[in-house]
Design a protein around this motif. Structure first.
Motif, PDB file in Angstrom:
ATOM      1  N   ALA A  79      45.707  36.929  40.397  1.00 39.37           N
ATOM      2  CA  ALA A  79      46.390  37.935  41.183  1.00 39.37           C
ATOM      3  C   ALA A  79      46.473  39.251  40.131  1.00 39.37           C
ATOM      4  CB  ALA A  79      47.828  37.410  41.300  1.00 39.37           C
ATOM      5  N   SER A  80      46.448  39.010  38.728  1.00 38.32           N
ATOM      6  CA  SER A  80      46.195  40.160  37.915  1.00 38.32           C
ATOM      7  C   SER A  80      45.071  41.087  37.953  1.00 38.32           C
ATOM      8  CB  SER A  80      46.590  39.854  36.467  1.00 38.32           C
ATOM      9  OG  SER A  80      45.931  39.027  35.852  1.00 38.32           O
ATOM     10  N   VAL A  81      43.703  40.077  38.039  1.00 39.27           N
ATOM     11  CA  VAL A  81      42.782  40.762  38.019  1.00 39.27           C
ATOM     12  C   VAL A  81      42.358  41.556  39.120  1.00 39.27           C
ATOM     13  CG1 VAL A  81      40.052  40.185  38.185  1.00 39.27           C
ATOM     14  CG2 VAL A  81      41.511  39.276  36.548  1.00 39.27           C
ATOM     15  N   LEU A  82      42.839  40.902  40.639  1.00 40.19           N
ATOM     16  CA  LEU A  82      42.611  41.488  41.716  1.00 40.19           C
ATOM     17  C   LEU A  82      43.537  42.941  41.682  1.00 40.19           C
ATOM     18  CD1 LEU A  82      42.686  38.355  44.401  1.00 40.19           C
ATOM     19  CD2 LEU A  82      40.920  40.175  43.565  1.00 40.19           C
ATOM     20  N   LEU A  83      44.832  42.753  41.307  1.00 32.93           N
ATOM     21  CA  LEU A  83      45.580  43.954  41.189  1.00 32.93           C
ATOM     22  C   LEU A  83      44.909  44.988  40.186  1.00 32.93           C
ATOM     23  CD1 LEU A  83      48.517  45.176  42.033  1.00 32.93           C
ATOM     24  CD2 LEU A  83      49.332  44.185  39.846  1.00 32.93           C
ATOM     25  N   ILE A  84      44.480  44.714  39.272  1.00 34.94           N
ATOM     26  CA  ILE A  84      43.725  45.807  38.430  1.00 34.94           C
ATOM     27  C   ILE A  84      42.451  46.243  39.027  1.00 34.94           C
ATOM     28  CG2 ILE A  84      42.633  46.096  36.383  1.00 34.94           C
ATOM     29  CD1 ILE A  84      44.438  44.133  35.018  1.00 34.94           C
ATOM     30  N   ALA A  85      41.559  45.495  39.692  1.00 34.68           N
ATOM     31  CA  ALA A  85      40.646  46.063  40.453  1.00 34.68           C
ATOM     32  C   ALA A  85      40.906  46.748  41.767  1.00 34.68           C
ATOM     33  CB  ALA A  85      39.885  44.810  40.910  1.00 34.68           C
ATOM     34  N   PHE A  86      42.069  46.334  42.358  1.00 27.01           N
ATOM     35  CA  PHE A  86      42.084  47.222  43.468  1.00 27.01           C
ATOM     36  C   PHE A  86      42.916  48.740  42.985  1.00 27.01           C
ATOM     37  CE2 PHE A  86      41.550  43.491  45.962  1.00 27.01           C
ATOM     38  CZ  PHE A  86      40.527  43.908  46.904  1.00 27.01           C
ATOM     39  N   SER A  87      43.574  48.642  41.903  1.00 27.48           N
ATOM     40  CA  SER A  87      44.610  49.746  41.472  1.00 27.48           C
ATOM     41  C   SER A  87      43.333  50.949  41.048  1.00 27.48           C
ATOM     42  CB  SER A  87      45.627  49.258  40.637  1.00 27.48           C
ATOM     43  OG  SER A  87      44.812  48.980  39.338  1.00 27.48           O
ATOM     44  N   HIS A  88      42.425  50.360  40.617  1.00 29.11           N
ATOM     45  CA  HIS A  88      41.338  51.454  40.025  1.00 29.11           C
ATOM     46  C   HIS A  88      40.365  51.893  40.932  1.00 29.11           C
ATOM     47  CE1 HIS A  88      42.721  50.886  35.912  1.00 29.11           C
ATOM     48  NE2 HIS A  88      42.480  49.658  35.775  1.00 29.11           N
TER      49      HIS A  88
END
Length: 90
Positions: A79-88
């Motif tokens: 979840a944290s990797v996906l959150l970081i990927a979609f926020s950038h």
């Protein structure tokens, strides 16, 4: 008030003389090496059951606790990797 009579059990069908004779024969056989020594020695058994019990408890507790925790950690990391990927990407 009188105390009750203490329990004193004396077996009817035992022969103390025969039991003593069997013990003497067994001891003589062991000394001559004709019969193996008895395998029961209380000092050899001390601590074996508690060690196995600890081993049993430790093994089950780790197995039942580690699988849900492992899944939870993987989901949090994903979840944290996906959150970081979609926020950038914006």
């Amino acid at each position: 008030m009188n105390k009750p009579r203490p329990f004193n059990h004396q077996p009817i069908y035992t022969d103390a003389r025969r039991e003593r004779l069997q013990q003497v024969e067994q001891r003589a056989r062991q000394e001559l090496g004709l019969a193996p020594a008895s395998s029961y020695v209380p000092s050899n058994l001390r601590g074996t059951f508690s060690a196995k019990q600890k081993e049993h408890r430790k093994g089950r507790g780790l197995l039942l606790w580690s699988l849900p925790m492992l899944l939870a950690v993987i989901l949090v990391i994903l979840a944290s990797v996906l959150l970081i990927a979609f926020s950038h990407s914006k």
